[in-house]
Design a protein around this motif. Structure first.
Motif, PDB file in Angstrom:
ATOM      1  N   ARG A  18       0.849  -1.211   0.000  1.00  0.00           N
ATOM      2  CA  ARG A  18       0.000   0.000   0.000  1.00  0.00           C
ATOM      3  C   ARG A  18       0.877   1.250   0.000  1.00  0.00           C
ATOM      4  O   ARG A  18       0.584   2.226  -0.679  1.00  0.00           O
ATOM      5  CB  ARG A  18      -0.899   0.037   1.253  1.00  0.00           C
ATOM      6  N   ILE A  55      -4.344   4.225 -17.729  1.00  0.00           N
ATOM      7  CA  ILE A  55      -3.761   3.472 -16.605  1.00  0.00           C
ATOM      8  C   ILE A  55      -2.439   2.828 -17.046  1.00  0.00           C
ATOM      9  O   ILE A  55      -1.444   2.896 -16.333  1.00  0.00           O
ATOM     10  CB  ILE A  55      -4.737   2.388 -16.100  1.00  0.00           C
ATOM     11  N   LEU A 114      -3.352  -3.497 -10.046  1.00  0.00           N
ATOM     12  CA  LEU A 114      -3.680  -2.116 -10.397  1.00  0.00           C
ATOM     13  C   LEU A 114      -4.406  -2.061 -11.740  1.00  0.00           C
ATOM     14  O   LEU A 114      -5.366  -1.312 -11.927  1.00  0.00           O
ATOM     15  CB  LEU A 114      -2.405  -1.260 -10.434  1.00  0.00           C
ATOM     16  N   ALA A 135      -7.967  -3.693 -11.206  1.00  0.00           N
ATOM     17  CA  ALA A 135      -8.840  -2.888 -10.338  1.00  0.00           C
ATOM     18  C   ALA A 135      -9.138  -1.523 -10.945  1.00  0.00           C
ATOM     19  O   ALA A 135     -10.173  -0.927 -10.655  1.00  0.00           O
ATOM     20  CB  ALA A 135      -8.187  -2.710  -8.968  1.00  0.00           C
ATOM     21  N   THR A 184     -13.418  -0.406 -13.659  1.00  0.00           N
ATOM     22  CA  THR A 184     -14.151   0.440 -12.708  1.00  0.00           C
ATOM     23  C   THR A 184     -14.277   1.867 -13.255  1.00  0.00           C
ATOM     24  O   THR A 184     -15.354   2.463 -13.247  1.00  0.00           O
ATOM     25  CB  THR A 184     -13.404   0.502 -11.363  1.00  0.00           C
ATOM     26  N   THR A 185     -13.153   2.373 -13.762  1.00  0.00           N
ATOM     27  CA  THR A 185     -13.142   3.747 -14.272  1.00  0.00           C
ATOM     28  C   THR A 185     -14.016   3.843 -15.524  1.00  0.00           C
ATOM     29  O   THR A 185     -14.842   4.759 -15.654  1.00  0.00           O
ATOM     30  CB  THR A 185     -11.689   4.157 -14.616  1.00  0.00           C
ATOM     31  N   THR A 234     -17.790   3.609 -14.880  1.00  0.00           N
ATOM     32  CA  THR A 234     -18.317   4.834 -14.251  1.00  0.00           C
ATOM     33  C   THR A 234     -18.549   5.906 -15.318  1.00  0.00           C
ATOM     34  O   THR A 234     -19.577   6.591 -15.324  1.00  0.00           O
ATOM     35  CB  THR A 234     -17.341   5.346 -13.166  1.00  0.00           C
ATOM     36  N   PHE A 281     -21.949   7.924  -8.991  1.00  0.00           N
ATOM     37  CA  PHE A 281     -21.440   6.976  -7.992  1.00  0.00           C
ATOM     38  C   PHE A 281     -22.553   6.513  -7.044  1.00  0.00           C
ATOM     39  O   PHE A 281     -22.556   5.390  -6.580  1.00  0.00           O
ATOM     40  CB  PHE A 281     -20.315   7.607  -7.172  1.00  0.00           C
ATOM     41  N   LEU A 341     -18.545  -3.448  -2.443  1.00  0.00           N
ATOM     42  CA  LEU A 341     -17.104  -3.264  -2.190  1.00  0.00           C
ATOM     43  C   LEU A 341     -16.388  -4.574  -2.510  1.00  0.00           C
ATOM     44  O   LEU A 341     -16.941  -5.441  -3.188  1.00  0.00           O
ATOM     45  CB  LEU A 341     -16.834  -2.849  -0.727  1.00  0.00           C
ATOM     46  N   LEU A 342     -15.158  -4.757  -2.030  1.00  0.00           N
ATOM     47  CA  LEU A 342     -14.559  -6.090  -2.054  1.00  0.00           C
ATOM     48  C   LEU A 342     -14.953  -6.723  -0.722  1.00  0.00           C
ATOM     49  O   LEU A 342     -15.110  -6.008   0.275  1.00  0.00           O
ATOM     50  CB  LEU A 342     -13.035  -5.991  -2.156  1.00  0.00           C
ATOM     51  N   GLY A 400     -15.158   2.791  -0.833  1.00  0.00           N
ATOM     52  CA  GLY A 400     -14.951   2.225   0.484  1.00  0.00           C
ATOM     53  C   GLY A 400     -14.477   3.303   1.439  1.00  0.00           C
ATOM     54  O   GLY A 400     -14.587   4.509   1.173  1.00  0.00           O
ATOM     55  N   GLY A 449      -6.514   3.834  -5.506  1.00  0.00           N
ATOM     56  CA  GLY A 449      -6.508   4.510  -6.813  1.00  0.00           C
ATOM     57  C   GLY A 449      -7.429   5.719  -6.878  1.00  0.00           C
ATOM     58  O   GLY A 449      -7.512   6.380  -7.921  1.00  0.00           O
ATOM     59  N   LEU A 462      -6.383   9.056  -8.622  1.00  0.00           N
ATOM     60  CA  LEU A 462      -6.245   8.970 -10.075  1.00  0.00           C
ATOM     61  C   LEU A 462      -7.624   8.803 -10.727  1.00  0.00           C
ATOM     62  O   LEU A 462      -7.961   9.488 -11.700  1.00  0.00           O
ATOM     63  CB  LEU A 462      -5.340   7.774 -10.424  1.00  0.00           C
ATOM     64  N   ALA A 463      -8.434   7.898 -10.154  1.00  0.00           N
ATOM     65  CA  ALA A 463      -9.768   7.637 -10.715  1.00  0.00           C
ATOM     66  C   ALA A 463     -10.598   8.923 -10.722  1.00  0.00           C
ATOM     67  O   ALA A 463     -11.315   9.214 -11.684  1.00  0.00           O
ATOM     68  CB  ALA A 463     -10.471   6.555  -9.902  1.00  0.00           C
ATOM     69  N   VAL A 485     -12.148  10.144 -14.280  1.00  0.00           N
ATOM     70  CA  VAL A 485     -13.594  10.117 -14.524  1.00  0.00           C
ATOM     71  C   VAL A 485     -14.103  11.525 -14.860  1.00  0.00           C
ATOM     72  O   VAL A 485     -14.810  11.723 -15.855  1.00  0.00           O
ATOM     73  CB  VAL A 485     -14.359   9.531 -13.302  1.00  0.00           C
TER      74      VAL A 485
HETATM   75  C1  HEM Z   1     -14.141   4.734 -10.545  1.00  0.00           C
HETATM   76  C2  HEM Z   1     -13.074   4.048 -10.266  1.00  0.00           C
HETATM   77  C3  HEM Z   1     -12.860   3.154  -9.072  1.00  0.00           C
HETATM   78  C4  HEM Z   1     -13.748   2.722  -8.121  1.00  0.00           C
HETATM   79  C5  HEM Z   1     -15.234   3.058  -7.978  1.00  0.00           C
HETATM   80  C6  HEM Z   1     -13.012   1.870  -7.206  1.00  0.00           C
HETATM   81  C7  HEM Z   1     -13.568   1.247  -6.103  1.00  0.00           C
HETATM   82  C8  HEM Z   1     -12.873   0.393  -5.257  1.00  0.00           C
HETATM   83  C9  HEM Z   1     -13.476  -0.317  -4.162  1.00  0.00           C
HETATM   84  C10 HEM Z   1     -14.933  -0.245  -3.740  1.00  0.00           C
HETATM   85  C11 HEM Z   1     -12.481  -1.049  -3.560  1.00  0.00           C
HETATM   86  C12 HEM Z   1     -12.643  -1.993  -2.353  1.00  0.00           C
HETATM   87  C13 HEM Z   1     -12.639  -1.243  -1.038  1.00  0.00           C
HETATM   88  C14 HEM Z   1     -12.851  -2.165   0.140  1.00  0.00           C
HETATM   89  O1  HEM Z   1     -12.533  -3.340   0.086  1.00  0.00           O
HETATM   90  O2  HEM Z   1     -13.385  -1.713   1.162  1.00  0.00           O
HETATM   91  C15 HEM Z   1     -11.268  -0.827  -4.304  1.00  0.00           C
HETATM   92  C16 HEM Z   1     -10.056  -1.419  -4.022  1.00  0.00           C
HETATM   93  C17 HEM Z   1      -8.930  -1.265  -4.783  1.00  0.00           C
HETATM   94  N1  HEM Z   1      -8.771  -0.414  -5.874  1.00  0.00           N
HETATM   95 FE1  HEM Z   1     -10.194   0.781  -6.679  1.00  0.00          FE
HETATM   96  N2  HEM Z   1     -11.717   1.799  -7.627  1.00  0.00           N
HETATM   97  C18 HEM Z   1     -11.571   2.577  -8.752  1.00  0.00           C
HETATM   98  C19 HEM Z   1     -10.402   2.807  -9.460  1.00  0.00           C
HETATM   99  C20 HEM Z   1      -9.174   2.287  -9.148  1.00  0.00           C
HETATM  100  C21 HEM Z   1      -7.949   2.592  -9.847  1.00  0.00           C
HETATM  101  C22 HEM Z   1      -7.817   3.597 -10.999  1.00  0.00           C
HETATM  102  C23 HEM Z   1      -6.968   1.820  -9.284  1.00  0.00           C
HETATM  103  C24 HEM Z   1      -5.516   1.720  -9.633  1.00  0.00           C
HETATM  104  C25 HEM Z   1      -4.965   2.037 -10.778  1.00  0.00           C
HETATM  105  C26 HEM Z   1      -7.583   1.041  -8.212  1.00  0.00           C
HETATM  106  C27 HEM Z   1      -6.920   0.138  -7.405  1.00  0.00           C
HETATM  107  C28 HEM Z   1      -7.492  -0.553  -6.345  1.00  0.00           C
HETATM  108  C29 HEM Z   1      -6.771  -1.525  -5.514  1.00  0.00           C
HETATM  109  C30 HEM Z   1      -5.330  -1.975  -5.692  1.00  0.00           C
HETATM  110  C31 HEM Z   1      -7.682  -1.968  -4.539  1.00  0.00           C
HETATM  111  C32 HEM Z   1      -7.421  -2.984  -3.417  1.00  0.00           C
HETATM  112  C33 HEM Z   1      -6.963  -2.239  -2.159  1.00  0.00           C
HETATM  113  C34 HEM Z   1      -6.791  -3.119  -0.930  1.00  0.00           C
HETATM  114  O3  HEM Z   1      -7.419  -4.172  -0.838  1.00  0.00           O
HETATM  115  O4  HEM Z   1      -6.038  -2.732  -0.022  1.00  0.00           O
HETATM  116  N3  HEM Z   1      -8.912   1.357  -8.158  1.00  0.00           N
HETATM  117  N4  HEM Z   1     -11.523   0.069  -5.325  1.00  0.00           N
END
Ligand code: HEM
Length: 464
Positions: free
Chosen positions: A82, A137, A254, A257, A261-262, A265, A316, A325-326, A390, A398, A401-402, A406
């Motif tokens: 992280r 990305i 990366l 994820a 998602t991006t 949206t 959103f 979420l995850l 989350g 992210g 950046l997201a 967006v």
């Molecule tokens: C609109 C865009 C995005 C949305 C809505 C989104 C949403 C989320 C959500 C809901 C989670 C899980 C949070 C949880 O478990 O409580 C998550 C985790 C994560 N996201 Fe995003 N995300 C987006 C874009 C991105 C981008 C652009 C990146 C990286 C380039 C990214 C990398 C990650 C990673 C690595 C995790 C896992 C983090 C962990 O478990 O510690 N996400 N994201």
């Protein structure tokens, strides 16, 4: 019973059984949380014990879950990953310094929209958003452009990324009845091995090429301003902190994820704006006033565009890319509102249900960005009625950046363009059905013809 849209089925169940439910998926205790108050307890008050991840068989391909920032429990290795993400990719300085790369990719998208506009060609907005997000990305990750907007070149990646998300979102009997793991009854692990293998091979080649060009004799190697360069530096100075395998799996996380998602949206925001022409006109009018007729929208403009920000928040709220979420996991028995969340239970936070709750939002099913204009509600994890990324220690790294991608993508697509639906479909007939594939996708991908704006449009917009 969970059906194809578990976020909706669980929201319906919560209406009968309340915002804290305990379900049994085979031997897996599952706690479903569907209110801002309880989400706050899970993600903030008790986040130390409730921020682990359940073991999902499909995430174990190539040992991914053992090294993955997204699937590791909260252990020191996860903290290291992280921190690397934050320092090397998502700090304000890093996100600012990679802005030039994104500007160039955006220019290509706009060129393609202009081309479609000139020849009255239908544009697959879903595809264009995916290719552009993919390029944005991958430019930040390893300075490689994977897709040409408007060509089929992004389809393989889209297939792999969507395939992986779908696998992660499919209920797997092997997770609920662990004895079935060796059989892999739905073949989900096997499919996952195939997808993950393909991506790891692509990333491995990219690393090889980078190392080769660095060590080529008699040439001045020009350092790249991307994440891979930073990761290789860390690895060279301390391989035990980050080895090649760690780099491969981090890039995979990366990439998977971040792209879909991006892109989804952006697709939903565009779908809502086309479905609601008055809101589209309002957003365009704001752009016209602040940016003017010419010029590309810049990331630094976002803070001056409150209506655009409201449009994105409203998107959103209605279409969170991660509706559940995850999944989180409890490391110990935890008391929440006098109920015990048992150790090892998986916890799902139904962000989609919270976004549609009529006790929190007036007219919860209609798209009304105005509700955010005089409101302090933000999407950065402090206002639990709106947590698409989350909150707490597992909040999406992210987000910075997201957030920029967006806003700028949506703004660029509506600034100077109107969008006409194909086949005489009127805006209110646009199909807005969604399907759960871990991320929340549009059943019918959004396609429309871009139309260059003329004086009459602006005069119409004046009346909004
Ligand atoms: C609109 C865009 C995005 C949305 C809505 C989104 C949403 C989320 C959500 C809901 C989670 C899980 C949070 C949880 O478990 O409580 C998550 C985790 C994560 N996201 Fe995003 N995300 C987006 C874009 C991105 C981008 C652009 C990146 C990286 C380039 C990214 C990398 C990650 C990673 C690595 C995790 C896992 C983090 C962990 O478990 O510690 N996400 N994201």
């Amino acid at each position: 019973q969970l059906g194809e849209n578990p976020h909706q089925s669980l929201a319906k169940l919560a209406k009968t059984y309340g915002p804290l439910m305990h379900l049994k998926f085979g031997s897996l205790d599952t706690i479903v949380v569907s209110s801002p108050e309880l989400a706050k307890q899970v993600l903030q008050k008790h986040d130390q014990v409730l921020s682990s991840r359940p073991h999902l068989d499909a995430t174990a391909a190539y040992g991914h879950n053992k090294v993955s920032v997204a699937w590791l429990p909260v252990v020191s290795r996860w903290r290291v990953l992280r921190k690397i993400c934050k320092d090397q990719m998502f700090s304000l300085q890093r996100v600012d310094s990679s802005q030039g790369l994104r500007r160039e990719k955006l220019r290509k998208l706009l060129d393609y929209v202009h081309e479609c506009c000139a020849s009255c060609r239908l544009l697959d907005i879903a595809d264009a958003a995916f290719s552009t997000s993919l390029n944005l990305i991958s430019a930040s990750l390893f300075s490689v452009e994977f897709a040409q907007v408007g060509s089929d070149s992004s389809h393989d990646f889209k297939g792999i990324v969507r395939g992986l998300l779908q696998l992660a979102g499919t209920p797997n009997l092997a997770d609920y009845f662990p004895l079935l793991k060796p059989i892999d009854p739905q073949g989900l692990k096997r499919k996952s091995v195939s997808y993950v293998g393909k991506l790891l091979r692509i990333f491995d080649d990219i690393i090889d090429q980078r190392l080769k060009s660095e060590s080529r004799p008699y040439t001045n190697y020009e350092r790249k301003n991307d994440l891979l360069e930073a990761l290789l530096d860390i690895s060279r100075s301390n391989e035990s902190e980050l080895n090649r395998n760690d780099i491969l799996h981090l890039l995979l996380d990366l990439f998977v994820a971040g792209t879909d998602t991006t892109a989804t949206t952006v697709e939903w925001a565009m779908a809502e704006l086309i479905h609601n022409p008055r809101k589209m006109a309002k957003a365009r009018k704001e752009l016209q006033t602040i940016i003017g007729g010419k010029g590309q929208v810049q990331e630094s403009d976002i803070s001056r565009l409150p209506y655009l920000q409201a449009v994105v928040k409203e998107t959103f709220r209605l279409h969170p890319a991660g509706p559940l979420l995850l999944p989180h996991k409890a490391e110990a028995d935890t008391l929440i509102n006098d109920y015990i969340v048992p150790r090892n239970a998986q916890i799902l936070v139904n962000v989609w249900a919270i976004g549609r709750d009529s006790s929190i939002w007036s007219n919860p099913d209609s798209f009304e960005p105005e509700r955010f204009l005089d409101s302090k509600i933000d999407i950065r994890g402090q206002d639990f009625e709106l947590i698409p990324f989350g909150s707490g220690r597992r909040i999406c790294p992210g987000l910075p950046l997201a957030y920029r991608i967006v806003h700028v993508l949506v703004a660029s697509l509506i600034h100077n363009f109107d969008w006409k639906l194909e086949g005489g479909i009127t805006p209110d007939e646009l199909d807005m059905k969604e399907k759960f594939q871990f991320s929340l996708q549009k059943v019918v991908p959004l396609k429309a013809v871009p139309v260059k704006l003329c004086r009459e449009h602006y005069m119409l917009d004046e009346n909004v």
